[in-house]
Write a protein that holds these residues in place. Sequence first.
Motif, PDB file in Angstrom:
ATOM      1  N   TRP A 124     105.740  86.970   4.834  1.00 10.68           N
ATOM      2  CA  TRP A 124     106.649  86.460   3.799  1.00 10.68           C
ATOM      3  C   TRP A 124     107.985  86.062   4.404  1.00 10.68           C
ATOM      4  N   GLU A 161      97.328  85.522  -0.003  1.00 11.25           N
ATOM      5  CA  GLU A 161      98.414  85.229  -0.929  1.00 11.25           C
ATOM      6  C   GLU A 161      99.504  84.371  -0.274  1.00 11.25           C
ATOM      7  N   LEU A 164      98.133  80.724   0.226  1.00 11.02           N
ATOM      8  CA  LEU A 164      98.176  79.956  -1.018  1.00 11.02           C
ATOM      9  C   LEU A 164      99.602  79.540  -1.356  1.00 11.02           C
ATOM     10  N   ALA A 165     100.560  80.449  -1.150  1.00 11.08           N
ATOM     11  CA  ALA A 165     101.953  80.115  -1.433  1.00 11.08           C
ATOM     12  C   ALA A 165     102.432  78.978  -0.539  1.00 11.08           C
TER      13      ALA A 165
END
Length: 385
Positions: A124, A161, A164-165
Motif C-alpha cells: 500500500w 486487493e 485491483l486498486a
Amino acid sequence: MLYRRFGKTNLRLSVFSLGTMRANASPENAWQTIQKAIVLGINHVETARGYGKSEEYLGEAMSNDKPLRVYAVGLPVPRSQVHITTKIPPTPDADTMRRYIDESLERLKLDYVDCLGIHGLNTWEHFNWVKAKGGCMQAVQEAVADGRVRHVGFSTHAPLEIILAAINTDLFEFVNLHYYYFFQRNAEAIQQAFEKDMGVFIISPADKGGRLYTPPETLKDLCHPFSPLKLNYRFLLSDPRITTLSVGPAHPNELTEPLQVAECDTELTPEEMTVFQRLENHQRAALETDKCSQCYACLPCPENINIPEVLRLRNLAVAYDMTDFGQYRYRMFENAGHWFPGMKANRCTECGECLPRCPENLDIPALLQDAHNRLNGPSGRRLWS
C-alpha cells in the motif's frame, strides 16, 4: 510464433516474451540468448533496473535509430520491430524516478523504451507513492510526453486487493502478474485488466508456476501424455485475455522447450481438460479434509503468517509431490521482503483467531506446523535482491 495485441498499447507482442533476469552470466551469453529468441520469433524483450547487468548487456545489442544487430534469415531486424520493456521500482518522489529513467535509457543505449513498468508495486505504501500528486508518476508522465517512454504499466507480487486498486487507478496500460494453473488467486485481476483493455503479461510461468521444468514423477504421471510445463503453458495460452508469457532462460538452449507451444493458443482440447480434471480429483483425494480452498478468509494473522500461501504450498507438496517447489518458495518467507512477504509457519502461537473464519473447518495451526516440517530448510532469497 503467434502474436497478440497488448491491450490499449496496441503493440502486437509475441505470445512469449524474453525475460532477461537469468541470462546474465556474461555479455556473450546474454547476446546469444537475445539473438536466438529473436530468430525464433520473439519480438518483446524485458529487463529491469534491478536485474544485475541486464540493461547494460541488452544495451550492447542496441544502438539508437540503427537496426538491432541480430540477423534472422540473413536480414537485420529493425529496432521498431523489437519491443523493449524495462522496469523501475516505485519511488516516493519524482526526482528519483527522473534519474532512474535517465540511467536506464543510458544503460540501454536507447532514445526510448516501448514500455516502462513500475517494478514491484507490492505494498500500500508503493500504491500511495504512485497515487501521490507530484510523486514518481509525474516523472513517468513527463517521459511519456517527451517520447522517451511509449507505454506505462506495472509489475506486481502484491496481494490481490492492491493489484485491483492499481488497475483501477487507470494510470496503466498493462500489468505483469503471477497467474498459473497452480495459482489462480489473481483471476479477478486478469478479468479486471481485460475489461479495462490492459495488456496482461504473465510472470515466470515455468519457475514461479511450479518449477515445472523439473517436475516430480507423480506430477509427470498425472499429466501424461502431456508434460506439466506444456499443460501450464496451454492453460495460459488458451485464455484470450492473456497477451504474453515470460520465458526466462539462463542460456539459449532453454528457449527450445517453451517455444514448442508458441503456436498453440486454441481452446483446451477434451484430452487436456481430462488431464486437468484428473489433477483436481487427485488433489481432492490426496488431501481429503485437509485441503485449503484458498479463500483467504483466515487473514489477517496476528503473527503475519501468510496462511493461504503456506497451505497452498502444502497442498502441492502433499497432492503432487511438489516438495522441491514448496521448499524453494517457503524458504523465501522472512528473506525476500515485500516481494514475498510473511513469516514462516513455525511463528504460529496457536492463538486460534483463524479457526472460526475458515469455512473448511481446518485445523490451521496443525497444518501450519506440518507445512513447516515439510518445507523448511536453508534460507532463500530473490536472485537480484
